[in-house]
Write an enzyme that holds these catalytic residues in place. Structure first.
Site, PDB file in Angstrom:
ATOM      1  N   GLY A  10       0.834  -1.205   0.000  1.00 14.98           N
ATOM      2  CA  GLY A  10       0.000   0.000   0.000  1.00 14.98           C
ATOM      3  C   GLY A  10       0.866   1.251   0.000  1.00 14.98           C
ATOM      4  N   GLY A  13      -0.369   4.777  -0.788  1.00 14.15           N
ATOM      5  CA  GLY A  13      -1.477   5.310   0.007  1.00 14.15           C
ATOM      6  C   GLY A  13      -0.987   6.363   0.993  1.00 14.15           C
ATOM      7  CG  MET A  15      -1.703   5.345   7.229  1.00 21.90           C
ATOM      8  SD  MET A  15      -0.823   6.356   8.442  1.00 21.90           S
ATOM      9  CE  MET A  15       0.081   5.111   9.329  1.00 21.90           C
ATOM     10  N   GLY A  76      -1.171  -2.359  10.045  1.00 22.01           N
ATOM     11  CA  GLY A  76      -1.991  -1.270  10.584  1.00 22.01           C
ATOM     12  C   GLY A  76      -3.374  -1.240   9.979  1.00 22.01           C
ATOM     13  CB  ALA A 103      -1.055  -2.012  16.255  1.00 27.71           C
ATOM     14  CG  HIS A 133     -10.884   8.782  11.457  1.00 28.69           C
ATOM     15  ND1 HIS A 133     -11.489   8.376  12.618  1.00 28.69           N
ATOM     16  CD2 HIS A 133      -9.621   8.289  11.489  1.00 28.69           C
ATOM     17  CE1 HIS A 133     -10.623   7.655  13.318  1.00 28.69           C
ATOM     18  NE2 HIS A 133      -9.477   7.584  12.658  1.00 28.69           N
ATOM     19  CE  LYS A 137     -11.239   4.920   9.962  1.00 28.80           C
ATOM     20  NZ  LYS A 137     -10.188   3.993   9.532  1.00 28.80           N
ATOM     21  N   GLY A 143     -11.098   1.370  13.466  1.00 28.44           N
ATOM     22  CA  GLY A 143     -10.595   0.186  14.182  1.00 28.44           C
ATOM     23  C   GLY A 143     -10.243   0.541  15.611  1.00 28.44           C
TER      24      GLY A 143
HETATM   25  N1  LIG Z   1      -3.063   1.254  12.689  1.00 28.93           N
HETATM   26  C1  LIG Z   1      -2.864   2.569  12.470  1.00 28.93           C
HETATM   27  O1  LIG Z   1      -2.161   3.245  13.257  1.00 28.93           O
HETATM   28  C2  LIG Z   1      -3.472   3.204  11.279  1.00 28.93           C
HETATM   29  C3  LIG Z   1      -4.262   2.461  10.453  1.00 28.93           C
HETATM   30  N2  LIG Z   1      -4.766   2.993   9.307  1.00 28.93           N
HETATM   31  C4  LIG Z   1      -5.480   2.066   8.447  1.00 28.93           C
HETATM   32  O2  LIG Z   1      -4.627   1.755   7.339  1.00 28.93           O
HETATM   33  C5  LIG Z   1      -5.411   1.472   6.193  1.00 28.93           C
HETATM   34  C6  LIG Z   1      -4.953   2.361   5.033  1.00 28.93           C
HETATM   35  O3  LIG Z   1      -5.210   3.708   5.352  1.00 28.93           O
HETATM   36  P1  LIG Z   1      -4.775   4.878   4.350  1.00 28.93           P
HETATM   37  O4  LIG Z   1      -3.317   4.822   4.098  1.00 28.93           O
HETATM   38  O5  LIG Z   1      -5.364   6.124   4.888  1.00 28.93           O
HETATM   39  O6  LIG Z   1      -5.571   4.435   3.019  1.00 28.93           O
HETATM   40  P2  LIG Z   1      -5.219   4.781   1.492  1.00 28.93           P
HETATM   41  O7  LIG Z   1      -6.442   4.447   0.720  1.00 28.93           O
HETATM   42  O8  LIG Z   1      -4.618   6.127   1.387  1.00 28.93           O
HETATM   43  O9  LIG Z   1      -4.060   3.720   1.139  1.00 28.93           O
HETATM   44  C7  LIG Z   1      -4.269   2.359   0.931  1.00 28.93           C
HETATM   45  C8  LIG Z   1      -3.357   1.964  -0.204  1.00 28.93           C
HETATM   46  O10 LIG Z   1      -3.344   0.552  -0.341  1.00 28.93           O
HETATM   47  C9  LIG Z   1      -3.535   0.242  -1.706  1.00 28.93           C
HETATM   48  N3  LIG Z   1      -4.066  -1.097  -1.837  1.00 28.93           N
HETATM   49  C10 LIG Z   1      -5.354  -1.514  -1.833  1.00 28.93           C
HETATM   50  N4  LIG Z   1      -5.402  -2.847  -1.977  1.00 28.93           N
HETATM   51  C11 LIG Z   1      -4.121  -3.276  -2.070  1.00 28.93           C
HETATM   52  C12 LIG Z   1      -3.515  -4.547  -2.224  1.00 28.93           C
HETATM   53  N5  LIG Z   1      -4.244  -5.666  -2.336  1.00 28.93           N
HETATM   54  N6  LIG Z   1      -2.167  -4.627  -2.274  1.00 28.93           N
HETATM   55  C13 LIG Z   1      -1.414  -3.517  -2.182  1.00 28.93           C
HETATM   56  N7  LIG Z   1      -1.925  -2.283  -2.034  1.00 28.93           N
HETATM   57  C14 LIG Z   1      -3.266  -2.167  -1.967  1.00 28.93           C
HETATM   58  C15 LIG Z   1      -4.458   1.326  -2.222  1.00 28.93           C
HETATM   59  O11 LIG Z   1      -4.424   1.401  -3.644  1.00 28.93           O
HETATM   60  P3  LIG Z   1      -5.723   1.963  -4.419  1.00 28.93           P
HETATM   61  O12 LIG Z   1      -5.947   3.351  -3.895  1.00 28.93           O
HETATM   62  O13 LIG Z   1      -5.303   1.898  -5.832  1.00 28.93           O
HETATM   63  O14 LIG Z   1      -6.846   1.024  -4.071  1.00 28.93           O
HETATM   64  C16 LIG Z   1      -3.829   2.550  -1.555  1.00 28.93           C
HETATM   65  O15 LIG Z   1      -2.721   3.031  -2.261  1.00 28.93           O
HETATM   66  C17 LIG Z   1      -6.874   1.683   6.606  1.00 28.93           C
HETATM   67  O16 LIG Z   1      -7.422   0.438   7.003  1.00 28.93           O
HETATM   68  C18 LIG Z   1      -6.747   2.606   7.817  1.00 28.93           C
HETATM   69  O17 LIG Z   1      -7.834   2.514   8.693  1.00 28.93           O
HETATM   70  C19 LIG Z   1      -4.549   4.293   8.965  1.00 28.93           C
HETATM   71  C20 LIG Z   1      -3.813   5.102   9.779  1.00 28.93           C
HETATM   72  C21 LIG Z   1      -3.201   4.631  10.998  1.00 28.93           C
HETATM   73  O1  LIG Z   2      -8.035   5.501   8.442  1.00 32.36           O
HETATM   74  C1  LIG Z   2      -7.364   6.186   9.244  1.00 32.36           C
HETATM   75  O2  LIG Z   2      -6.932   7.311   8.956  1.00 32.36           O
HETATM   76  C2  LIG Z   2      -7.049   5.612  10.558  1.00 32.36           C
HETATM   77  N1  LIG Z   2      -7.375   4.375  10.790  1.00 32.36           N
HETATM   78  C3  LIG Z   2      -7.152   3.662  11.988  1.00 32.36           C
HETATM   79  C4  LIG Z   2      -8.481   3.294  12.621  1.00 32.36           C
HETATM   80  O3  LIG Z   2      -9.443   2.988  11.906  1.00 32.36           O
HETATM   81  O4  LIG Z   2      -8.556   3.278  13.850  1.00 32.36           O
HETATM   82  C5  LIG Z   2      -6.197   4.362  12.924  1.00 32.36           C
HETATM   83  C6  LIG Z   2      -6.343   5.843  12.957  1.00 32.36           C
HETATM   84  O5  LIG Z   2      -7.547   6.142  13.593  1.00 32.36           O
HETATM   85  C7  LIG Z   2      -6.305   6.423  11.541  1.00 32.36           C
END
Ligand SMILES: NC(=O)C1=CN([C@@H]2O[C@H](COP(=O)(O)OP(=O)(O)OC[C@H]3O[C@@H](n4cnc5c(N)ncnc54)[C@H](OP(=O)(O)O)[C@@H]3O)[C@@H](O)[C@H]2O)C=CC1
Ligand SMILES: O=C(O)C1=N[C@H](C(=O)O)C[C@H](O)C1
Length: 247
Positions: A10, A13, A15, A76, A103, A133, A137, A143
């Site tokens: 990813g 994206g 993150m 994540g 996490a 958020h 999202k 989560g």
């Molecule tokens: N645990 C934590 O601390 C945090 C967790 N998150 C979580 O992380 C996840 C991603 O968030 P975020 O970065 O904002 O989302 P984004 O949509 O910005 O990024 C996700 C990326 O993953 C790509 N993707 C989708 N499917 C695949 C795959 N099968 N293989 C490889 N890449 C893939 C997407 O491509 P495309 O756009 O082309 O589909 C996109 O580039 C969410 O579930 C969010 O809730 C976010 C922030 C903090």
């Molecule tokens: O999608 C987000 O941005 C985030 N996703 C995670 C969640 O669903 O808890 C972590 C954080 O809140 C950011």
């Protein structure tokens, strides 16, 4: 010592791109490969640890591949139910040397807020969560909020505390939020926000609010990098950064 070879799933994206920058700037690790939607997972074969920030619909297939290949994973991506976690444990049974860290939130303050909420829960029968958020999202509730609600519900159960009363008898659909176990969770989506959570407790003549704000995605990076370093020495499944921080 040779640097830890890190793969990022990813990577384009919000993150993933921040993780790539953080790994590039961190001592003792280097980017081995990046994979995005539609690209082959086989590019990750040379990685020692892979970080996944993709999508709840994609993450299980990614994890199965990583475990099968003997690659440690720091995840994540949200969407992990009890059933999904059990499936990951099952995969790990045939690869006991592999570490997987999942996490819901890698920001230190968010992890502390969850722990404080868990500690407060037995003292307050009434608790509700508001998570806020950015409007890009995909999942609601977050989560983090779902995990916080589960921790509160579990703490109440262990203390024998029944959820507080609520006199609502007439309700527009959704006005009282979603129920996660017995805790109400309200989701707000607005441009301008990053990731925010407020946990509200109500008691006799008082309320307690615990709030955390991620103002920039850099807030998650110290936790992700710690996870990358630690997961190699923690075989099996670890759920929650609190376990790595020994909270
Ligand atoms: N645990 C934590 O601390 C945090 C967790 N998150 C979580 O992380 C996840 C991603 O968030 P975020 O970065 O904002 O989302 P984004 O949509 O910005 O990024 C996700 C990326 O993953 C790509 N993707 C989708 N499917 C695949 C795959 N099968 N293989 C490889 N890449 C893939 C997407 O491509 P495309 O756009 O082309 O589909 C996109 O580039 C969410 O579930 C969010 O809730 C976010 C922030 C903090
Ligand atoms: O999608 C987000 O941005 C985030 N996703 C995670 C969640 O669903 O808890 C972590 C954080 O809140 C950011």
């Amino acid at each position: 010592m040779s640097p830890i070879r890190v793969g990022v799933l990813g990577a384009q994206g919000r993150m993933g791109a921040t993780v790539v920058q953080a790994v590039e700037g961190a001592a003792g690790m280097e980017i081995a490969a990046t994979v995005d939607a539609g690209e082959s997972l086989s590019a990750l074969a040379g990685a020692e640890v892979v970080v996944d920030f993709t999508h709840p619909d994609a993450v299980m297939d990614n994890l199965r591949f990583l475990v099968e290949q003997g690659i440690h994973a720091v995840v994540g991506t949200t969407g992990f139910t009890g059933e999904r976690l059990e499936t990951v444990r099952e995969w790990l049974r045939s690869k006991p040397e592999v570490g997987v860290l999942i996490a819901p939130n890698f920001a230190l303050g968010a992890v502390l807020a969850m722990r404080f909420a868990q500690q407060a829960a037995r003292f307050y029968a009434s608790a509700e969560i508001i998570e806020l958020h950015h409007n890009r999202k995909a999942d609601a509730p977050s989560g983090t909020a779902a995990h916080t609600a589960e921790l509160i519900a579990q703490a109440r159960r262990e203390a024998g505390v029944q959820p507080g009363t609520d006199a609502t008898t007439s309700e527009v659909d959704g006005a009282r939020g979603a129920l996660i176990e017995d805790v109400r969770v309200h989701s707000v989506r607005l441009p301008g926000l990053v990731a925010h959570e407020e946990i509200l407790f109500g008691g006799e003549g008082e309320t307690l609010s615990i709030r955390h704000d991620s103002l920039d995605r850099v807030s998650f990076m110290a936790g992700v990098l710690l996870g990358v370093r630690e997961v190699r020495t923690r075989p099996g499944l670890t759920v929650g950064l609190e376990n790595v921080l020994d909270l």
